[in-house]
Enzyme design. Structure first.
Site, short mmCIF file in Angstrom:
data_model
loop_
_atom_site.label_atom_id
_atom_site.label_comp_id
_atom_site.label_asym_id
_atom_site.label_seq_id
_atom_site.Cartn_x
_atom_site.Cartn_y
_atom_site.Cartn_z
N ASP A 9 25.46 46.71 57.86
CA ASP A 9 25.73 46.39 56.46
C ASP A 9 27.23 46.47 56.23
O ASP A 9 27.98 47.04 57.04
CB ASP A 9 25.00 47.36 55.52
N SER A 10 27.66 45.93 55.09
CA SER A 10 29.08 46.01 54.72
C SER A 10 29.47 47.43 54.32
O SER A 10 30.66 47.73 54.21
CB SER A 10 29.37 45.06 53.56
N CYS A 72 22.68 43.15 55.01
CA CYS A 72 23.68 42.74 54.02
C CYS A 72 23.35 41.32 53.62
O CYS A 72 23.25 40.43 54.49
CB CYS A 72 25.08 42.82 54.64
N GLU A 151 29.70 52.33 46.50
CA GLU A 151 30.49 52.88 47.61
C GLU A 151 31.24 54.15 47.19
O GLU A 151 31.59 54.98 48.03
CB GLU A 151 31.47 51.83 48.14
N CYS A 183 21.48 42.22 46.79
CA CYS A 183 22.48 42.97 47.56
C CYS A 183 21.84 44.32 47.83
O CYS A 183 21.29 44.94 46.90
CB CYS A 183 23.78 43.13 46.76
N HIS A 185 23.03 47.06 48.20
CA HIS A 185 23.64 48.16 47.44
C HIS A 185 22.95 48.37 46.09
O HIS A 185 22.96 49.48 45.55
CB HIS A 185 25.12 47.86 47.16
#
Length: 269
Positions: A9-10, A72, A151, A183, A185
């Site tokens: 993942d990013s 991702c 993040e 996403c 996230h």
């Protein structure tokens, strides 16, 4: 069978998929890479996302994975086909499973998709949804402010709620009954997203459906772990480790309390 499932993942978003792997496939080893030094991927050009994703796969191959999961959405949209040509093991993305999950939930035929700028720009979800159901109506919205919040570990705060409200409030005007969190996230912010959208809008995370696909592929190849064994998971990040470990420990919770875990920072980038 003892080979790990590699998840990339990013940043920390793919932990939503890792958690679901641990829940559905508790005997499987995971090797996870979060590119926290270069997150977010959403605003980046497609070519750069492809290059970063290939670099991560090159790194993960040393662990001899039996499958690579691109957790991702932006990387799935831009790099999935390249990765399938690059490696000999199965490569699974999160977009098609997310589309299938949404179609199974909608009654109105109006589906919201929120994602990074790159994912929304690619039109990947709309394409996947319309391939499965041509008459579906898709409303897409890029939410570039969401990944930085996650993040930073800022999941629940007044700032987070106002950011979500500002990004999504206008979508209440549409008769959508489900919204794809496009996403990985975004499930971290599901509390605020649900509060803004209301209880009548189901939030669709692709993680559960993605892991069903992982199971089906590995089962078909006879590669699911069949013995009772405690797996050791490895988690790598390309940036500062402390926040990554803090978020991962908080999100995975009981899933890793009794499991040996190796936390490492990759100095490759």
């Amino acid at each position: 069978m003892q080979q790990p499932i590699a998840i990339l993942d990013s940043g920390v978003g793919g932990l939503t998929v890792a958690k679901e792997v641990m829940r559905q496939l508790p005997r499987e080893k995971i090797v996870y890479f979060g590119d926290t030094a270069r997150t977010p991927y959403g605003p980046r050009p497609a070519g750069e996302v492809v290059r970063f994703t290939k670099e991560i796969v090159d790194y993960l191959i040393q662990y001899n994975p039996k499958m690579i999961v691109v957790a991702c959405n932006t990387a799935t949209a831009f790099a999935l086909d390249d990765l399938k040509e690059m490696v000999s093991v199965p490569v699974v993305g999160v977009i098609d499973p997310g589309a299938r999950a949404a179609l199974s939930r909608t009654n109105t035929g109006v589906i919201g998709v929120i994602g990074t700028e790159g994912t929304v720009r690619s039109g990947a979800y709309e394409h996947a949804l319309k391939q499965l159901s041509p008459h579906i109506h898709v409303i897409s919205q890029a939410c570039p402010a969401f990944v930085p919040l996650v993040e930073q570990g800022n999941f629940r705060s007044t700032e987070t709620f106002h950011t979500v409200q500002q990004a999504l409030g206008y979508l209440r005007e549409y008769p959508l009954d489900c919204m794809i969190l496009g996403c990985t996230h975004y499930p971290f912010l599901s509390e605020s997203i649900s509060e803004v959208m209301g209880p009548e809008v189901a939030l669709i995370s692709s993680a559960e459906e993605t892991v069903r696909e992982i199971r089906a592929i590995l089962e078909g190849q006879g590669k699911l772990v069949s013995i009772e064994a405690e797996p050791m998971h490895r988690f790598f990040c390309s940036g500062e480790q402390q926040m990554f470990k803090q978020i991962a420990t908080q999100w995975l919770g009981k899933q890793i309390e009794l499991t040996p875990v190796v936390w490492q920072v990759s100095h490759t980038w």
